[in-house]
Design an enzyme around this catalytic site. Structure first.
Site, PDB file in Angstrom:
ATOM      1  NE  ARG A  40      -4.265  -1.686   1.630  1.00  0.00           N
ATOM      2  CZ  ARG A  40      -5.175  -2.192   2.448  1.00  0.00           C
ATOM      3  NH1 ARG A  40      -5.072  -2.018   3.750  1.00  0.00           N
ATOM      4  NH2 ARG A  40      -6.206  -2.846   1.971  1.00  0.00           N
ATOM      5  CE  LYS A 206     -21.674 -14.817   4.952  1.00  0.00           C
ATOM      6  NZ  LYS A 206     -21.786 -13.754   5.953  1.00  0.00           N
ATOM      7  N   GLY A 375      -9.523  -7.584  -3.159  1.00  0.00           N
ATOM      8  CA  GLY A 375      -9.708  -8.609  -2.137  1.00  0.00           C
ATOM      9  C   GLY A 375      -8.961  -9.901  -2.405  1.00  0.00           C
ATOM     10  N   GLY A 398     -14.013  -3.677  -0.298  1.00  0.00           N
ATOM     11  CA  GLY A 398     -15.388  -3.183  -0.250  1.00  0.00           C
ATOM     12  C   GLY A 398     -15.632  -2.073  -1.259  1.00  0.00           C
TER      13      GLY A 398
HETATM   14  P1  AMP Z   1     -15.075 -13.321  -0.424  1.00  0.00           P
HETATM   15  O1  AMP Z   1     -14.462 -12.459   0.623  1.00  0.00           O
HETATM   16  O2  AMP Z   1     -16.569 -13.317  -0.426  1.00  0.00           O
HETATM   17  O3  AMP Z   1     -14.492 -13.091  -1.800  1.00  0.00           O
HETATM   18  O4  AMP Z   1     -14.721 -14.824  -0.004  1.00  0.00           O
HETATM   19  C1  AMP Z   1     -13.428 -15.305   0.027  1.00  0.00           C
HETATM   20  C2  AMP Z   1     -13.359 -16.474   0.941  1.00  0.00           C
HETATM   21  O5  AMP Z   1     -14.289 -17.448   0.517  1.00  0.00           O
HETATM   22  C3  AMP Z   1     -12.005 -17.129   0.969  1.00  0.00           C
HETATM   23  O6  AMP Z   1     -11.495 -17.058   2.265  1.00  0.00           O
HETATM   24  C4  AMP Z   1     -12.288 -18.572   0.563  1.00  0.00           C
HETATM   25  O7  AMP Z   1     -11.570 -19.512   1.335  1.00  0.00           O
HETATM   26  C5  AMP Z   1     -13.758 -18.725   0.835  1.00  0.00           C
HETATM   27  N1  AMP Z   1     -14.364 -19.749  -0.013  1.00  0.00           N
HETATM   28  C6  AMP Z   1     -14.427 -19.797  -1.339  1.00  0.00           C
HETATM   29  N2  AMP Z   1     -15.021 -20.925  -1.760  1.00  0.00           N
HETATM   30  C7  AMP Z   1     -15.342 -21.639  -0.654  1.00  0.00           C
HETATM   31  C8  AMP Z   1     -15.974 -22.887  -0.425  1.00  0.00           C
HETATM   32  N3  AMP Z   1     -16.394 -23.628  -1.447  1.00  0.00           N
HETATM   33  N4  AMP Z   1     -16.151 -23.276   0.845  1.00  0.00           N
HETATM   34  C9  AMP Z   1     -15.726 -22.508   1.873  1.00  0.00           C
HETATM   35  N5  AMP Z   1     -15.123 -21.335   1.730  1.00  0.00           N
HETATM   36  C10 AMP Z   1     -14.921 -20.890   0.485  1.00  0.00           C
END
Ligand code: AMP
Length: 420
Positions: A40, A206, A375, A398
């Site tokens: 950063r 999610k 991210g 974000g």
């Molecule tokens: P995000 O911050 O929503 O982009 O989510 C990223 C996180 O989702 C990472 O830490 C991944 O380990 C987790 N992730 C991705 N796919 C899976 C999965 N199939 N089961 C559990 N965690 C997951």
């Protein structure tokens, strides 16, 4: 949205307040705070070098951690001033406070080309509250304002929103820094008329975090490829079994609406046809936070859409990876946000790595424009050693998501418009 650029400012001998994102990871070693990752800081160097070369008096404002309005010594920006000085090859002064006497005296001592870093703005609760009196005190330090902290632009805080409003009211100009400009270009203008095929890859944990992005990108993209745990909510909505996979059963209607919209708009919307699964086993031990430690055993490929009751889907399978990569390799514009699986565990990283390689190859071979939406996808690309093989990696998490959703970011809205 055409905002003034730092290139447009006449900064010579002017006091320029630059909001930067120096929220760097730190840890204590032998009683001293050590910076673990200087990315950063490095990213602000182009703007700072340009401003010093033009003879600006540079005043840097930033936050570090969440001190919640207290002078928390472990969240002091002093180590960052030392590191920046080392990296930019010139002295960087440090003010013990971001407002009041210490700040004003330090600013008064600046000569053209000098750099000063102010102490953590979040030592004051007024920062996050966007308190007008606090914004006035910060704004008093400067004639002009530059925001180079895209990662903080989605928050209407004093240093991102209040200060530029005060400076603009006084007739001072407020501009985007070079880093911020690139974010606005790649996450904004470049996507207004994307070269086609335009392929969007979305993964992560999610659906609820990304549904607004999905909704907006359904209006722009030709193809959307879904991976990560997010895929299992879509699978549930289609009536398949997901076993113990991370999913959001209460978001099935949202997932169904997105698939209906894709159909109506003739957007190709793909879900994994196979998965790497594992069996979660409770070890009976607790972690430092008192939560049970779950071990994933027996990783294997699961063909077909249903996942066995005792298993958890943790990555896209080889057939899905092959199909997704084929599509990515034909794309001319790519946006990628979110890993395809639990990539932090090497056993479940191959889907994400395959996508990373395909995105890099499409960029090198076809000249595709590849934009990585911040991210964990940035982390995954860097982990695969491909960070410099894509067109653009966003510095915001974000903020990137909100910007891709088409939302106006308060820290961007507060900057001066370019005159037509
Ligand atoms: P995000 O911050 O929503 O982009 O989510 C990223 C996180 O989702 C990472 O830490 C991944 O380990 C987790 N992730 C991705 N796919 C899976 C999965 N199939 N089961 C559990 N965690 C997951």
């Amino acid at each position: 949205m055409n905002k003034l650029s730092v290139n447009d400012l006449n900064v010579k001998s002017q006091r320029v307040l630059v909001r930067v994102d120096y929220n760097v990871p730190m840890e204590e070693k032998d009683g001293k705070m050590i910076i673990n990752d200087t990315t950063r800081i490095k990213e602000t160097l182009p703007t700072l070098l340009m401003l010093t070369a033009k003879g600006a008096k540079i005043i840097l404002a930033a936050h570090l951690g969440r001190p919640k309005g207290k002078r928390e010594p472990s969240m002091s920006l002093r180590p960052v001033a030392n590191k920046l000085s080392e990296m930019i090859g010139r002295p960087v002064a440090f003010a013990e406070d971001c407002i009041g006497d210490p700040a004003e005296k330090a600013v008064a001592a600046l000569k053209p080309g000098d750099i000063l870093l102010l102490e953590n703005v979040r030592y004051y609760n007024e920062e996050e509250a966007n308190d007008p009196a606090f914004a006035e005190k910060l704004a008093r330090l400067a004639d002009l304002y530059v925001n180079d902290a895209f990662g903080a632009a989605h928050r209407a805080h004093a240093s991102t929103e209040g200060v530029p409003r005060v400076i603009a009211r006084r007739g001072g100009q407020c501009a985007a820094g070079l880093l911020m400009e690139r974010e606005l270009q790649f996450l904004g203008r470049e996507l207004e008329k994307p070269a086609r095929p335009f392929v969007v890859i979305l993964g992560g944990a999610k659906v609820s975090d990304k549904i607004k992005v999905i909704d907006r990108l359904l209006e722009l993209a030709d193809t959307i490829l879904i991976g990560g745990a997010m895929a299992y909510t879509f699978k549930l909505a289609q009536g398949f079994k997901v076993g113990k996979s991370l999913s959001e059963p209460d978001k099935q209607d949202v997932a169904r609406a997105a698939m209906d919209k894709a159909k109506a708009r003739h957007v190709q919307f793909l879900l994994p046809s196979d998965n790497i699964i594992g069996t979660p086993v409770d070890t009976g031990k607790l972690n430092k936070k008192g939560k049970p430690i779950i071990e994933i055993q027996n990783p294997q490929t699961n063909q077909g859409p249903d996942i066995p009751a005792e298993a958890e889907g943790l990555d896209i399978g080889p057939e899905t990876a092959r199909r997704y990569c084929e599509i990515i390799l034909k794309a001319n514009t790519i946006i990628w946000n979110g890993p395809m699986g639990m990539f932090e565990d090497a056993r479940f990283a191959e889907g994400t790595n395959a996508v990373a390689r395909a995105v890099a190859e499409a960029t090198a071979r076809n000249g595709a424009k590849s934009i990585i939406g911040g991210g964990d996808s940035v982390k995954a690309l860097n982990q695969a050693g491909l960070g410099d093989k894509v067109t653009f990696m966003s510095t915001g998490g974000g903020a990137s998501l909100e910007f891709l959703e088409g939302r106006v970011l308060p820290g961007v809205a507060a900057l001066s418009d370019k005159s037509p």
